[in-house]
Scaffold this active site. Structure first.
Site, short mmCIF file in Angstrom:
data_model
loop_
_atom_site.label_atom_id
_atom_site.label_comp_id
_atom_site.label_asym_id
_atom_site.label_seq_id
_atom_site.Cartn_x
_atom_site.Cartn_y
_atom_site.Cartn_z
N GLY C 10 56.27 18.40 31.01
CA GLY C 10 55.90 19.70 31.54
C GLY C 10 55.42 19.55 32.97
O GLY C 10 54.57 18.70 33.26
N GLY C 12 54.15 22.04 35.10
CA GLY C 12 53.34 23.12 35.64
C GLY C 12 52.06 22.55 36.23
O GLY C 12 51.98 21.36 36.53
N ALA C 14 49.15 21.89 34.89
CA ALA C 14 48.50 20.83 34.10
C ALA C 14 49.29 19.53 34.19
O ALA C 14 48.73 18.46 34.43
CB ALA C 14 48.37 21.27 32.64
N GLY C 15 50.59 19.62 34.02
CA GLY C 15 51.42 18.42 34.05
C GLY C 15 51.37 17.74 35.41
O GLY C 15 51.23 16.52 35.50
N PHE C 117 36.30 39.29 39.23
CA PHE C 117 37.34 39.25 38.21
C PHE C 117 36.74 39.69 36.89
O PHE C 117 35.52 39.63 36.71
CB PHE C 117 37.86 37.79 38.09
CG PHE C 117 39.34 37.67 38.33
CD1 PHE C 117 39.95 38.33 39.37
CD2 PHE C 117 40.12 36.86 37.51
CE1 PHE C 117 41.31 38.20 39.60
CE2 PHE C 117 41.48 36.72 37.73
CZ PHE C 117 42.08 37.39 38.77
N GLN C 231 46.12 36.34 23.70
CA GLN C 231 45.59 37.35 24.61
C GLN C 231 46.69 38.31 25.07
O GLN C 231 47.77 37.88 25.44
CB GLN C 231 44.99 36.67 25.84
CG GLN C 231 44.36 37.66 26.80
CD GLN C 231 43.62 36.94 27.90
OE1 GLN C 231 44.21 36.48 28.87
NE2 GLN C 231 42.32 36.80 27.73
N HIS C 233 47.54 40.90 27.87
CA HIS C 233 47.07 41.29 29.19
C HIS C 233 47.12 42.79 29.29
O HIS C 233 48.13 43.41 28.97
CB HIS C 233 47.93 40.65 30.29
CG HIS C 233 47.26 40.65 31.62
ND1 HIS C 233 47.05 41.79 32.35
CD2 HIS C 233 46.71 39.63 32.33
CE1 HIS C 233 46.41 41.47 33.47
NE2 HIS C 233 46.20 40.16 33.48
N LEU C 243 53.85 41.17 34.28
CA LEU C 243 52.43 41.19 34.58
C LEU C 243 52.10 41.78 35.95
O LEU C 243 52.72 41.44 36.95
CB LEU C 243 51.91 39.75 34.54
CG LEU C 243 50.46 39.54 34.97
CD1 LEU C 243 49.51 40.09 33.94
CD2 LEU C 243 50.19 38.07 35.21
N GLU C 246 45.47 40.77 37.44
CA GLU C 246 44.13 41.28 37.19
C GLU C 246 43.42 41.63 38.50
O GLU C 246 42.48 42.41 38.53
CB GLU C 246 43.34 40.21 36.44
CG GLU C 246 41.94 40.64 36.12
CD GLU C 246 41.41 39.96 34.87
OE1 GLU C 246 42.21 39.78 33.92
OE2 GLU C 246 40.24 39.62 34.85
N ARG C 277 39.63 41.03 29.19
CA ARG C 277 40.99 41.45 28.89
C ARG C 277 41.17 42.03 27.49
O ARG C 277 41.85 43.04 27.32
CB ARG C 277 41.95 40.28 29.06
CG ARG C 277 42.12 39.92 30.50
CD ARG C 277 42.97 38.71 30.67
NE ARG C 277 43.12 38.47 32.10
CZ ARG C 277 43.72 37.40 32.61
NH1 ARG C 277 44.21 36.47 31.82
NH2 ARG C 277 43.81 37.27 33.90
N HIS C 345 50.20 37.71 26.67
CA HIS C 345 50.01 37.03 27.94
C HIS C 345 49.67 35.55 27.82
O HIS C 345 50.19 34.72 28.55
CB HIS C 345 48.88 37.75 28.69
CG HIS C 345 48.62 37.22 30.05
ND1 HIS C 345 49.62 37.11 31.00
CD2 HIS C 345 47.48 36.76 30.65
CE1 HIS C 345 49.10 36.61 32.11
NE2 HIS C 345 47.83 36.37 31.91
N GLU C 371 47.88 25.27 28.78
CA GLU C 371 48.00 26.32 27.77
C GLU C 371 48.55 25.81 26.44
O GLU C 371 48.28 26.38 25.39
CB GLU C 371 48.87 27.48 28.29
CG GLU C 371 48.78 28.73 27.41
CD GLU C 371 49.62 29.90 27.92
OE1 GLU C 371 50.06 29.86 29.08
OE2 GLU C 371 49.82 30.85 27.15
N ARG C 382 40.32 34.25 26.64
CA ARG C 382 40.21 33.57 27.94
C ARG C 382 39.86 34.56 29.04
O ARG C 382 40.38 35.68 29.07
CB ARG C 382 41.53 32.89 28.29
CG ARG C 382 41.54 32.26 29.66
CD ARG C 382 42.83 31.54 29.96
NE ARG C 382 43.96 32.42 30.09
CZ ARG C 382 44.23 33.17 31.17
NH1 ARG C 382 43.41 33.15 32.20
NH2 ARG C 382 45.30 33.93 31.22
N LEU C 388 44.14 29.02 35.54
CA LEU C 388 44.47 28.10 36.63
C LEU C 388 43.42 27.01 36.72
O LEU C 388 43.72 25.84 36.95
CB LEU C 388 44.55 28.85 37.96
CG LEU C 388 45.86 29.54 38.30
CD1 LEU C 388 45.75 30.23 39.65
CD2 LEU C 388 47.01 28.54 38.31
#
Lengths: 295, 319, 569
Positions: C10, C12, C14-15, C117, C231, C233, C243, C246, C277, C345, C371, C382, C388
């Site tokens: 992965g 993204g 995290a990866g 937020f 979740q 959104h 999306l 937010e 949310r 979401h 995730e 969350r 992020l």
């Protein structure tokens, strides 16, 4: 209605493309369009001064535009690149207060002021939007019936759309509409919207000559008699360099190239000689004589 | 019932062909909607990539009627209107190797991307423990270039790249620019020099990249900036820079370009004489160029020279 | 045979964070597998920002407040030691990202800008206009290029091979060539993202968010933690579910019903539109159900109104929001409100991580972050801007954890990995040659439909049991699915076949967890059990898959500081 413009010829109309000056004055005269040459205009930078000093290029073009503003008329150019350079400068100055202040400070040295009152337009747009195709059609003395025309727009009359905005750059129609109004036949072909490469002909000679050849060949293979372009720089590239481009191709790429005002002039009844067509490197006279005699 | 015909270019690794699919027209739909509809209802072998659906991941770029677009954000109604047709031709991006159908191979691009060191070379002012201070004005310079989603549309549209694979893709030049103007970067030259060495001056100024970029990044202005910087770096001994400088100097002298001396200034006297003679003779013969007729200073040349002096003085102060 | 010290699956946030951290040790060979080109990953879609208590915008903000907000937002299901570790470390992560070159928006002092937020008691969300995830993803990619991480793009994870609770290796498909490879690794980091695509058509997620790593680990015996928490959104575009950040609420947008009321006054009188949310999503759905929305059925929606922010602020702070509304709904938010409704979401649940410091799972050698995993810092819900934050933060610690693991572990049993690859090669061959069977897209769409209607924003036992039957039926059909593509090269139909299989397994785990949790907590809203029940359910769900059998178990929540209280906004 009397159309009056501040005329910005651009460097090439003074030298290598003098035939555009000749043809334009003939055509403007015949159509009753008044062209008042801006006195003391300077080179638009041709996208090259911009590569050296952006601020300088902005100030120089602000000066050019200020000359037009003093005339109280829109500025008309014959060259795509001049149109783009002047419009880019105008847009930047109009949108950026700080740039406007800087530019006006520079112009004070030359006793001029940029006010943002003059629009910048191109001969093609004037024909389509200001003069009108219906009026143009009425002026045609010698319909170009049977002449097969490949329109070559050139980049700087279409792109970037944020600056040009006259018509959709993906599928523009203005050239074809003029050609049609003059009675000639449009020939669709693949390179209609390509770049002629003129601005990089020195640093990228091989690539540009290749492009020249591909564009000419494409129009020729599609059955066109001539290519017509609204830009003297495209004309120089496709005409003057055509023999050099030919050397990269085994098959013939030969096709005469006309300036837009010349095509209009032919339909208005001027002879090829009167329109400076003898000045071209690739001789357009034989095909014109053959086609137009028949008509 | 109104229908839309898609002529899609297929490729299976050895064979390439066009295949036609007809779908019912629906208003307010996108190119991606149509591709998915075709795959899910007519042909599960139709291969294309897409992910986010809202123009941020850069996966779904294809060419429609010769123009590169993001399939997800391109309206079918708009296309049908612009092209005055109900037939759309979909082909993979140009200037990429194709893997299958509309899927292209990014690996060669990633390798080329690395040449401009597409990462921050941090100045001493920051550290991993403290971060940096950067003003909102400084941020604004990198705001637009960092919109790039690496979708490949600029590569596909680039007319220089089509003729010259050495040329760096516009998105790569964008990346070089993005770091060169970042106040946190210590070594702009390390990003700019590789661009110069990969034919930076060969950009044709065709504006295809800018016209098609889905993020409307002004790649033209970025390329101009990179060129200006190479001149500031002293890299003036190349045809591109010499050509540009010739314009710059001619206009100061007379306000106009001198076409007669331009080739000499750009390429040097020797090359001009040996290479350009047939060309020049051709132009003299037709009367296109008269070597004896040279531009005289325009009216107001003093004002032009004052503008030069003024701008240069201001720039000198800024640096 | 491919062999790496560490394989990250992965690419993204995290990866790439994991690969970046792991690749700092030049003695370790690190490879990165990704189903897509790295910058296509869904991290790039995160618009609004990344939470860290820098205290720039609000000097009274603190790590403590971020900690408390996150625990409260989680409806007390988060593990508080993990949350404390996470929130305390975030300011350093922001400074590190700044140093990597992330183009953060700035305040007038040149510091990273922060915005309010949902669910946050101080404005602590650091951002870059409304493309925060995008710029973080690209910056991490740049850093991975700099560090010489080896990328295998267009590679799909098929199996994690485990024996005796220890990692042997993984099996992956090279999508381009159609070859199936056994890969030996001392450690792997799974970072494959969430599985919002169980709701296929009603989700903000990218098409490829099919929970591959989560399903593969699930299959390998690692339990899924808290899968029932999904979740929704609140602000998905009405027509497409795409999306809208937010940030549009953070910057002061209003939510209006058909009477023009800011209806959030009824549900969160203090926070209004800035409520968390889950609460806002349920408020919108309630308005729609009670007839105060616009439109009918799937077209029903309420309005998001940004007009009062003014042209300049919208263009400066929310340019992408404007662009999205313009492109996909044909609405210019400068001039008109845009229709929105909730959209699936984020999946709070995922691969059970048992050590938050290393992101280690119960299987030695397997780490997980982002995730796809469940640590749990989000608990039952969350907070915006924490995703992020989580991917970058725990990605890094997973990378460091994998580094430690790789240093002291040997390679596993090669034969098992090879055998598993051979098994997959036979599956691929069979599916390519199959000429009849059930339509895969129909199986997928029925799954999505049953999940949306029965295991969606409001849940009851009766509906969910119905969903369970449907899922079982679909699983039967899936055994005889027909993919319709015999190509070896870039066979997306087969890739999709594997994805749908993964989704079906995960959807069932979500449903089982949701049925068993007879309470309402965070995103999990039971109409038949409308209240939180700490006595019975202040615990994590663990779902195990043993062959075709699914088994439920529970795990206590680690509460270090904040005892559960009523969650009010």
């Amino acid at each position: 209605m009397r159309l009056r413009y501040g005329f910005f010829p651009g460097c090439t109309l003074e030298s290598a493309a003098r035939e555009v000056m000749i043809a334009t004055q003939k055509v403007a005269g015949a159509l009753g369009i008044e062209l008042v040459e801006l006195e003391g205009w300077s080179c638009c930078g041709a996208s090259h001064i911009q590569d050296v000093d952006e601020e300088l290029a902005l100030a120089l073009n602000a000066r050019n535009i200020a000359l037009g503003e003093a005339l109280g008329a829109p500025i008309l150019t014959l060259c795509n690149t001049c149109t783009l350079m002047l419009r880019s400068a105008k847009q930047r100055i109009d949108e950026d207060e700080a740039a406007r202040a800087r530019v006006n400070e520079a112009l004070r040295a030359a006793d001029l002021q940029y006010r943002g009152t003059s629009d910048i337009t191109h001969f093609l747009w004037v024909l389509v939007r200001d003069y009108g195709l219906e009026n143009l059609r009425k002026q045609v003395k010698r319909p170009l019936t049977g002449l097969k025309v490949a329109c070559f727009y050139g980049c700087h009359i279409l792109r970037p759309p944020q600056v040009m905005g006259f018509e959709n750059p993906w599928n523009p129609r203005s050239m074809e509409m003029v050609v049609e109004a003059l009675g000639a036949e449009n020939v669709p072909y693949g390179e209609r919207l390509s770049c002629c490469g003129f601005h990089a002909v020195f640093p990228a000679e091989r690539e540009v000559l290749r492009k020249t050849g591909v564009s000419c060949r494409s129009a020729r293979e599609a059955g066109a008699d001539v290519i017509v372009t609204p830009c003297p720089l495209c004309h120089m590239q496709l005409d003057m360099y055509q023999p050099d481009a030919q050397q990269q191709f085994a098959e013939s790429i030969r096709i005469p190239i006309l300036h837009l005002p010349q095509l209009v002039g032919l339909a208005l009844g001027f002879s090829p000689e009167e329109l400076g067509i003898r000045r071209h490197v690739v001789d357009a006279i034989p095909v014109l004589e053959a086609k137009l005699a028949r008509a | 019932m109104r229908t839309i015909t898609f002529r899609i270019q297929r490729y299976d690794g050895s064979r390439s062909w066009f295949q036609e699919y007809v779908i019912p027209y629906e208003s307010g739909r996108t190119v991606l909607w149509a591709l998915i509809k075709i795959r899910e209802e007519q042909d599960p072998t139709l291969t294309f990539t897409a992910a986010c659906r809202h123009a941020i991941c850069g996966s779904c770029a294809v060419r429609v009627n010769g123009h590169s677009v993001l399939a997800c954000k391109t309206s079918l109604d708009e296309l049908l209107k612009v092209f005055q047709t109900d037939v759309l031709e979909v082909t993979p991006l140009s200037n990429f190797p194709v893997i299958r159908d509309l899927v292209v191979d990014w690996r060669p691009k990633t390798e080329r991307l690395k040449t401009v060191k597409p990462w921050l070379i941090p100045t001493q002012a920051g550290s991993a423990a403290t971060g940096f201070a950067q003003s909102p004005q400084e941020y604004r310079r990198i705001a637009s270039p960092t919109d790039c989603i690496q979708c490949g549309i600029c590569s596909s549209e680039c007319e220089q790249l089509a003729e010259n694979p050495r040329f760096l893709d516009p998105f790569i030049l964008n990346r070089a620019y993005r770091f060169a103007v970042d106040s946190r970067d210590a070594a702009p030259e390390e990003h700019i020099r590789p661009a110069l060495e990969s034919d930076l001056w060969k950009c044709l100024h065709c504006y295809q990249c800018v016209t098609h970029c889905p993020k409307e990044i002004r790649l033209d202005q970025e390329i101009a900036y990179l060129r200006q910087q190479t001149i500031r770096m002293g890299e003036t001994d190349n045809p591109g820079a010499r050509h540009a400088l010739a314009f710059h100097d001619d206009v100061r002298n007379t306000g106009r370009l001198d076409e007669v001396t331009l080739p000499i200034k750009t390429e040097g006297l020797l090359r001009t004489v040996t290479r350009r003679l047939p060309f020049a003779m051709r132009l003299i013969r037709t009367g296109k160029v008269n070597p004896l007729q040279r531009p005289r200073p325009v009216r107001g040349i003093e004002g032009i020279r004052k503008i030069y002096a003024h701008v240069k003085e201001k720039e000198g102060k800024r640096q | 045979m491919l062999q790496y010290d560490i394989v990250v699956v992965g690419a993204g946030g995290a990866g790439m964070s994991a690969a970046l951290a792991a690749s700092r040790d030049r003695h370790l060979r690190v490879a990165m597998l990704s189903k897509v080109y790295p910058t296509r990953s869904h991290t790039g879609a995160a618009q609004g920002g990344i939470n860290a208590a820098m205290g720039f915008r609000d000097p009274t903000d603190s790590v403590e407040k971020h900690f408390r907000d996150t625990v409260k937002g989680s409806d007390f299901l988060a593990d508080q030691d993990a949350v404390e570790f996470f929130t305390a470390g975030m300011p350093d992560i922001i400074r590190e990202l700044d140093y990597y070159g992330v183009p953060f928006s700035r305040d007038e002092h040149g510091r990273v800008a922060q915005r309010p937020f949902g669910g946050a008691s101080s404005p602590r969300t650091c951002y870059s206009a409304d493309k925060t995830g995008h710029v973080i993803l690209h910056t991490l990619f740049e850093q991975c290029l700099k560090n010489g991480v080896e990328f295998f793009e267009d590679w799909m994870l098929l199996s994690v091979v485990v024996s005796d609770g220890k990692l042997d290796g993984i099996v992956a498909l090279d999508i381009r060539t159609g070859e199936i490879h056994p890969i030996l690794a001392r450690a792997v980091v799974i970072a494959t993202g969430g599985f919002g695509r169980i709701y296929w058509t009603r989700t903000t997620n990218a098409f490829n968010m099919t929970g591959d790593g989560t399903a593969v680990c699930f299959e390998a015996g690692i339990p899924l933690k808290d899968p029932e928490f999904v979740q929704f959104h609140p602000t998905g575009l009405a027509r497409t579910g795409i999306l809208v950040s937010e940030a549009c609420r953070g910057e002061g947008g209003y939510l209006l019903n058909k009477h023009g009321e800011r209806f959030m006054a009824r549900y969160a009188p203090e926070k209004m539109e800035l409520g968390p949310r889950d609460l806002v999503s349920r408020a919108i759905e309630t308005e729609i159900r009670e007839g105060r929305g616009f439109g009918e059925g799937l077209q029903a929606h309420v309005l998001l109104d940004l007009r009062h922010l003014g042209r300049e602020k919208i263009l400066e702070r929310l340019p992408q929001v404007r662009d999205l509304a313009l492109t996909f709904e044909g609405v210019d938010v400068i001039e008109k409100p845009v229709g929105i409704r909730p959209s699936a979401h984020y999946t709070m649940g995922g691969i059970h991580v048992q050590d938050y410091r290393t992101c280690a799972t119960p299987v030695e050698g397997v780490h997980a972050a982002g995730e796809c995993s469940c640590i749990s810092v989000h608990g039952a819900n969350r907070l915006g801007g924490n995703s992020l934050a989580e991917v970058v933060f725990f990605g890094k610690y997973a990378g460091l954890g994998a580094q430690e693991t790789a240093r002291h572990r040997d390679f596993g049993n090669e034969k098992r990995v090879v055998a598993e690859a051979q098994r997959w090669a036979r599956v691929f061959e069979t599916m390519r040659k199959k000429t009849t069977g059930h339509n895969l897209f129909q199986i997928r769409d029925r799954m999505a439909e049953t999940m949306w209607y029965n295991v969606g924003i409001f849940r009851t036992e009766k509906d969910m049991v119905k969903a369970l039957h449907t899922l079982d039926e679909l699983w039967e059909m899936y055994q005889d699915a027909y993919i319709g593509d015999s190509s070896v090269r870039y066979n997306q139909a087969f890739v999709h076949y594997v994805e749908v299989g993964n989704l079906l397994k995960l959807a069932k785990a979500v449903t089982l967890g949701a049925i068993a949790r007879k309470e309402s907590r965070g995103s999990h809203a039971r109409e038949d059990y409308p209240h939180r029940n700490d006595g019975e359910f202040l615990k994590h769900t663990l779902v195990y898959k043993e062959g075709d059998r699914y088994r439920l178990d529970y795990l206590p929540v680690r509460i270090t500081k904040y005892p559960p209280e009523e969650r009010k906004y």
